[in-house]
Design a protein around this motif. Structure first.
Motif, PDB file in Angstrom:
ATOM      1  N   THR A  27      30.597  33.176  36.509  1.00 44.58           N
ATOM      2  CA  THR A  27      30.567  32.263  37.649  1.00 44.58           C
ATOM      3  C   THR A  27      31.871  31.486  37.715  1.00 44.58           C
ATOM      4  O   THR A  27      32.440  31.282  38.793  1.00 44.58           O
ATOM      5  CB  THR A  27      29.393  31.278  37.520  1.00 44.58           C
ATOM      6  N   THR A  52      27.657  37.673  33.872  1.00 47.92           N
ATOM      7  CA  THR A  52      26.777  38.770  34.291  1.00 47.92           C
ATOM      8  C   THR A  52      27.343  40.123  33.862  1.00 47.92           C
ATOM      9  O   THR A  52      28.462  40.466  34.236  1.00 47.92           O
ATOM     10  CB  THR A  52      26.600  38.768  35.820  1.00 47.92           C
ATOM     11  N   THR A 149      26.662  33.413  45.264  1.00 48.85           N
ATOM     12  CA  THR A 149      26.783  34.276  44.101  1.00 48.85           C
ATOM     13  C   THR A 149      28.090  35.039  44.233  1.00 48.85           C
ATOM     14  O   THR A 149      28.795  34.917  45.236  1.00 48.85           O
ATOM     15  CB  THR A 149      25.588  35.244  44.009  1.00 48.85           C
TER      16      THR A 149
END
Length: 388
Positions: A27, A52, A149
């Motif tokens: 992020t 991620t 996102t």
């Protein structure tokens, strides 16, 4: 024209061979530590940094993320503590970082993937540096924050767009006065970042992006033009990056005309295009035989393209050297590939499909003969791509 997919076929006997791309997308890709008083931007104790993992495996007919279970994570070579460093056991199996770093950190992720058909296990490892910069107060820094996102997904059949907000930091706080922003996107075709036009459209096809369509939209905020950028999923093929260049335009500032940069990674999880080069007769080619058939197949999101989907598109392939570079000596006879175009200058064999010659299996199949292979090598690989 825009390169959409690529693939490779090697004519030899390979058992259970797989290849994949393992990436880690944060992020927040960096952190700024400011002095007197000490502060962090972003502050991971209040704004969790999610890392991620994304694993794409080629040639198995499934283009989705292959992370199906918990990963093993390390930070600077040490196992995570399970409290302020937490590995998710469901969903996207992310790593949650809930504390600030005093110095730059190296994130390491291990994942063991199991082949769905053979049961073969392959371990993949990916690393991600999180640099920590110290801001004494006079220097400027740039930051990109996702407003939703950083992963493109398909919702109700439509690919979502992503929004990001830029910021110029000074002394741990955002400086919103007398600042200008320039946004760039990484062009795989150029191998470099290129500046995004104000209207969000590219006209130069050599950048490798679709032309004549709006891929990016800019929005002003806090009296700063282009502070917010909206990215269309068509701007990214599988994995991409955008860059913010923040410039101080305050003539009375000690950093007047200085710039700071920040790069943000993007992942396309909509319906990525995959090219499979199927060896219909296996990988062994004998000198006295008639050759082995190779068919070029396109799948997208688990869906195999129908013959009409190929209309207007071009499939192409070329021979590789033993070092897997494009072979500049590959110049087969035109008669060897009926219906295809043999480009002896660029050493590529291609076929553009039309409404009169659609992408049937026969039209996508060629025969690789012994004479098409490298003379002084046991293995010969051919790379292919889809272009439109």
């Amino acid at each position: 024209m825009s390169l959409q997919a690529a693939g490779r076929a090697t004519f030899t006997k390979i058992i259970d061979g797989v290849s994949g791309t393992f990436t880690l997308v944060p992020t927040y890709g960096s952190q700024v530590k400011s002095k007197d008083p000490v502060s962090y931007t972003p502050n991971f104790t209040s704004s969790i940094n999610y890392i991620t993992p994304t694993l794409k495996i080629m040639g198995i007919g499934d283009t989705s993320n292959q992370i199906k279970g918990t990963c093993t994570w390390k930070i600077n070579g040490q196992a995570i503590d399970g409290k302020t460093e937490v590995a998710e056991t469901t969903g996207s199996y992310r790593l949650q970082i809930k504390h600030n770093f005093q110095t730059s950190a190296l994130i390491e992720c291990h994942y063991t993937w199991t082949h769905p058909s053979t049961g073969q296990k392959v371990e993949f490892v990916a690393t991600l540096p999180i640099p920590v910069a110290e801001n004494a107060g006079s220097m400027i820094m740039a930051l990109i924050t996702p407003l939703s996102t950083d992963r493109f997904q398909t919702t109700a059949g439509n690919a979502d767009t992503l929004q990001f907000e830029g910021a110029m930091l000074r002394g741990g706080a955002e400086d919103k006065t007398d600042v200008s922003y320039t946004w760039q996107v990484y062009s795989p075709a150029k191998g470099a970042f290129v500046t995004i036009p104000d209207n969000g459209q590219f006209t130069d096809a050599t950048y490798g992006f679709p032309t004549g369509v709006t891929l990016f939209t800019f929005t002003a905020k806090d009296s700063i033009a282009k502070k917010v950028i909206t990215v269309d999923s068509r701007a990214v093929i599988n994995v991409g990056s955008i860059k913010l260049i923040a410039k101080d335009t305050d003539t009375g500032s000690t950093t007047y005309n200085k710039t700071a940069e920040y790069v943000k990674g993007l992942i396309d999880d909509t319906d990525p295009i995959e090219l499979d080069m199927s060896q219909l007769d296996g990988g062994n080619v004998s000198p006295g035989g008639s050759g082995n058939r190779m068919r070029l197949d396109i799948t997208q999101g688990g869906y195999e393209w129908q013959e009409g989907d190929y209309v207007g598109k071009t499939l192409a392939f070329y021979r590789e050297t033993a070092a897997h570079a494009k072979d500049a000596t590959f110049a087969p006879a035109a008669g060897d590939f009926s219906g295809w175009t043999v480009d002896g200058t660029n050493h590529v064999v291609s076929r553009k499909f039309t409404s009169d010659a659609k992408g049937t299996e026969a039209n996508r199949t060629v025969t690789i003969k012994y004479g098409h292979l490298l003379a002084n090598a046991v293995q010969t690989s051919f790379s292919g791509y889809l272009d439109y």
